[in-house]
Scaffold this motif. Structure first.
Motif, mmCIF file in Angstrom:
data_model
loop_
_atom_site.group_PDB
_atom_site.id
_atom_site.type_symbol
_atom_site.label_atom_id
_atom_site.label_comp_id
_atom_site.label_asym_id
_atom_site.label_seq_id
_atom_site.Cartn_x
_atom_site.Cartn_y
_atom_site.Cartn_z
ATOM 1 N N CYS A 182 0.851 -1.190 0.000
ATOM 2 C CA CYS A 182 0.000 0.000 0.000
ATOM 3 C C CYS A 182 0.889 1.243 0.000
ATOM 4 O O CYS A 182 1.757 1.380 0.860
ATOM 5 C CB CYS A 182 -0.894 0.015 1.231
ATOM 6 S SG CYS A 182 -1.882 1.521 1.363
ATOM 7 N N ARG A 184 0.076 4.153 0.724
ATOM 8 C CA ARG A 184 -0.240 5.037 1.856
ATOM 9 C C ARG A 184 0.431 4.563 3.129
ATOM 10 O O ARG A 184 0.952 5.324 3.899
ATOM 11 C CB ARG A 184 -1.741 5.018 2.124
ATOM 12 C CG ARG A 184 -2.556 5.966 1.312
ATOM 13 C CD ARG A 184 -3.963 5.983 1.915
ATOM 14 N NE ARG A 184 -4.951 6.375 0.948
ATOM 15 C CZ ARG A 184 -6.244 6.169 1.115
ATOM 16 N NH1 ARG A 184 -6.690 5.525 2.194
ATOM 17 N NH2 ARG A 184 -7.101 6.570 0.211
ATOM 18 N N CYS A 185 0.318 3.244 3.384
ATOM 19 C CA CYS A 185 0.713 2.693 4.689
ATOM 20 C C CYS A 185 1.971 1.840 4.654
ATOM 21 O O CYS A 185 2.455 1.451 5.708
ATOM 22 C CB CYS A 185 -0.400 1.834 5.263
ATOM 23 S SG CYS A 185 -2.028 2.530 5.067
ATOM 24 N N CYS A 215 -5.411 -3.178 1.382
ATOM 25 C CA CYS A 215 -4.447 -2.879 2.442
ATOM 26 C C CYS A 215 -5.091 -3.249 3.778
ATOM 27 O O CYS A 215 -6.187 -2.796 4.082
ATOM 28 C CB CYS A 215 -4.090 -1.400 2.425
ATOM 29 S SG CYS A 215 -3.158 -0.894 3.873
ATOM 30 N N CYS A 218 -5.386 0.495 5.990
ATOM 31 C CA CYS A 218 -6.321 1.566 5.619
ATOM 32 C C CYS A 218 -7.506 1.035 4.818
ATOM 33 O O CYS A 218 -8.423 1.779 4.504
ATOM 34 C CB CYS A 218 -5.602 2.664 4.853
ATOM 35 S SG CYS A 218 -5.126 2.223 3.171
HETATM 36 ZN ZN ZN Z 1 -2.978 1.307 3.361
#
Ligand code: ZN
Length: 245
Positions: A182, A184-185, A215, A218
């Motif tokens: 991911c 984002r994470c 993910c 998130c």
């Molecule tokens: Zn994520």
């Protein structure tokens, strides 16, 4: 003292390619001497004093010849050396605020990269030490911190060129795993059944795609859509795709 040509990047023009005289006016360690001339210790591969290999803590107490050698690529962070006796168990990065886009691209290629615009220099140094991460940055001063052992002062200006720079410097070609984390994470993605997420998909996505990933942190859903195709093309042109099986 002399620096390998690779250090011209850090040295002012008047000092490049020259033997520099450094007065022994105080009991400075080799690390302090090198860094006072503008070169962060993280960029140094081998130091020799009168031909003898020495470490960063060495304090020259008599006149002598100091040679500063760069790190030869590919830099294997898993092998111990005199300057870095504790190698890393695996390759993990922390991206400074000035290379966050590079960080996201590396995550896309499957590498473990943490990074945030809110991280302070202190936090980056602490995390580099406690989480055994390689620091990626364009901030030379940050790399003079003792807690940072493994790092790369990024030279390239454009994010895709920076990715190639990192992959080549650390010898990571063939170790990429595109679309496995991911962005984002930084969490590894898990396959998710289409039926479980049906209500979250746009009609067009629902119609054309069958394989989805999620993910675990998130809960963002990923699929190999048009964006994936475009990125694959770019990474292929850089020789970074396909990666490992
Ligand atoms: Zn994520």
């Amino acid at each position: 003292m002399t620096f390998d040509p690779v250090f011209d990047f850090f040295l002012p023009d008047r000092r490049q390619g020259k033997a520099l005289a450094y007065p022994l006016i105080r009991s400075a360690s080799v690390k302090d001497i090198i860094e006072s001339l503008g070169v962060p210790h993280t960029e140094v591969g081998v130091i020799r004093f009168n031909g003898q290999e020495i470490d960063f803590a060495f304090v020259p107490d008599a006149p002598g010849i100091l040679h500063i050698h760069g790190i030869d690529a590919p830099f294997d962070v898993g092998s111990p050396s005199l300057l870095r006796p504790e190698p890393l168990g695996r390759v993990r990065f922390i991206a400074d605020v000035n290379v966050l886009k590079l960080g996201r691209l590396l995550i896309l290629l499957g590498f473990d990269v943490t990074g945030s615009s809110t991280f302070t220099d202190d936090q980056i140094a602490d995390m580099a030490e406690s989480e055994s991460r390689i620091v990626l940055t364009r901030d030379t001063t940050l790399l003079k911190r003792r807690k940072i052992v493994f790092a790369r002062r990024i030279r390239a200006n454009l994010p895709y060129d920076q990715v190639a720079e990192v992959v080549d410097f650390f010898g990571l070609r063939g170790q990429t795993a595109f679309f496995s984390r991911c962005t984002r994470c930084n969490q590894p993605l898990k396959p998710v059944a289409k039926t479980d997420i049906l209500q979250r998909l746009e009609p067009r996505t629902k119609k054309y795609y069958t394989d989805f990933y999620q993910c675990p942190e998130c809960l963002k859903i990923f699929w190999k859509g048009s964006h994936y195709e475009a990125m694959t093309e770019t990474f292929t042109s850089l020789g970074l795709f396909p990666g490992k099986e």
